[in-house]
Design an enzyme around this catalytic site. Structure first.
Site, short mmCIF file in Angstrom:
data_model
loop_
_atom_site.label_atom_id
_atom_site.label_comp_id
_atom_site.label_asym_id
_atom_site.label_seq_id
_atom_site.Cartn_x
_atom_site.Cartn_y
_atom_site.Cartn_z
N SER A 1 0.67 -0.83 -0.16
CA SER A 1 -0.21 -0.08 0.18
C SER A 1 1.02 1.33 -0.03
O SER A 1 0.95 1.90 -0.68
CB SER A 1 -1.20 0.02 1.78
OG SER A 1 -2.11 -1.47 0.78
N HIS B 1 1.34 5.16 4.96
CA HIS B 1 0.39 5.37 3.80
C HIS B 1 0.77 6.58 3.04
O HIS B 1 1.32 7.64 2.43
CB HIS B 1 -1.45 5.38 3.49
CG HIS B 1 -2.27 4.03 3.28
ND1 HIS B 1 -2.92 3.38 3.63
CD2 HIS B 1 -1.18 2.74 3.78
CE1 HIS B 1 -3.49 2.38 3.82
NE2 HIS B 1 -2.00 1.42 3.64
#
Length: 347
Positions: free
Chosen positions: A252, A310
């Site tokens: 991610s 992230h």
């Protein structure tokens, strides 16, 4: 044909005590591994079916206490991987242009070239199905499928019990683990949950065509690898600052760098969510909203995703968008010349 399902991916995180990490049975989708089963039955005596087998039952893994001095080695490793990726990108692009220029210098005359083409048509054997399939792929797909294959291989390795100690040590990013640097890269290709893997690969496949079309496959690979290790280091910073050791895995962070790059490069592109295709929104607005959620997760200590990773990956993608525009400003001129040479050689 891309920009979809931008909210269905996240890095898996593990909460743990400094002295011991115990991975117990849990049913995972796109979430976090916990010390105890967070998906326990709401009523005692009611046994619910498990979504998928958990290969990490009753596995113990020792860890060491966190301290700020332990970040020096990961920082040096992060700088080294990022610098090496950039140098590799430059060499890769240079070699491709040099090889094409050398082929043009060896180009024979027009008549002789036409005769050689006629002869080669008769002598050329039929390509095998794999080569034919590979040659039919788009440039972005030629980069995506090797990444997908690596992720599937690591995902399969998680299911082998004899490999579990090795996988936890080297394919989980953990600032308090015995192996610190190498997992920062390897964890980018590591997924435990099938849903987590599917969501990440779908988002990557959706955004890759635009990123590869603008950057080229060489720069894309450099950005992807750098984004993965930088997002891991951002996660390290957050965990050490709050003294919250834990393991993270997933692509991610690297995907967030790709997503933010594309959204900032094409801010007016309309995006949609896969389950709500009738509602569209601008790419620039989408990345701001996603980063806002991750910033809130970092600020309030949310644990469902690795929000620090992230956010680090997204910031790196934005930096690459602006920084790359200056450093690689002459790339378009080289590409125009390159396409001109290809067009001239095909006559």
């Amino acid at each position: 044909m891309f920009f979809r399902n931008v909210l269905l991916f996240g890095e898996l995180t593990v909460k743990s005590k400094p002295e011991l990490i115990k991975l117990s049975s849990s049913r995972l989708g796109c979430g976090r591994l916990q010390l105890r089963n967070s998906f326990h039955n709401t009523r005692r005596g009611v046994r619910q079916p498990r979504l998928e087998p958990n290969p990490l039952e009753n596995f113990n893994y020792a860890s060491i206490p966190l301290n700020a001095r332990g970040l020096l080695k990961p920082l040096i490793f992060t700088l080294g991987v990022s610098t090496g990726s950039l140098l590799g990108c430059v060499i890769w692009e240079y070699e491709n242009l040099r090889a094409h220029a050398a082929s043009l210098l060896r180009k024979p005359g027009t008549w002789l070239n036409a005769q050689q083409k006629k002869i080669s048509v008769h002598l050329k054997s039929e390509p095998n199905p794999i080569s034919k399939w590979w040659n039919s792929l788009r440039p972005s797909e030629k980069v995506f499928y090797p990444i997908l294959a690596a992720n599937l291989l690591v995902f399969s390795a998680w299911r082998v019990k004899s490999l579990q100690p090795f996988m936890v040590k080297y394919f989980c990013s953990n600032p308090s683990g015995s192996a610190i640097c190498l997992p920062m890269v390897l964890s980018t290709f590591s997924h435990y949950s099938a849903l987590h893997l599917a969501a990440n690969m779908y988002v990557l496949y959706s955004f890759m065509p635009a990123a590869v079309a603008f950057l080229g496959k060489e720069q894309f690979v450099a950005m992807y690898l750098s984004g993965g290790v930088i997002s891991s280091f951002a996660s390290f910073l957050y965990k050490v600052a709050l003294n919250q050791p834990g393991m993270s895995l997933g692509a991610s962070g690297a995907i967030m760098s790709v997503l933010s790059f594309v959204c900032m490069q094409y801010p007016d592109t309309r995006l949609s969510i896969i389950f709500l295709p009738m509602y569209t929104f601008a790419a620039g607005t989408a990345i701001k909203a996603i980063m806002g959620v991750d910033f809130a997760g970092v600020l309030f200590g949310w644990k469902f995703f690795d929000h620090a990773a992230h956010l680090g990956g997204a910031l790196f993608g934005i930096a690459w968008c602006y920084w790359g525009g200056h450093v690689w400003g002459n790339r378009d001129k080289f590409l125009q010349y390159y396409h001109y040479l290809r067009k001239d050689s095909s006559r």
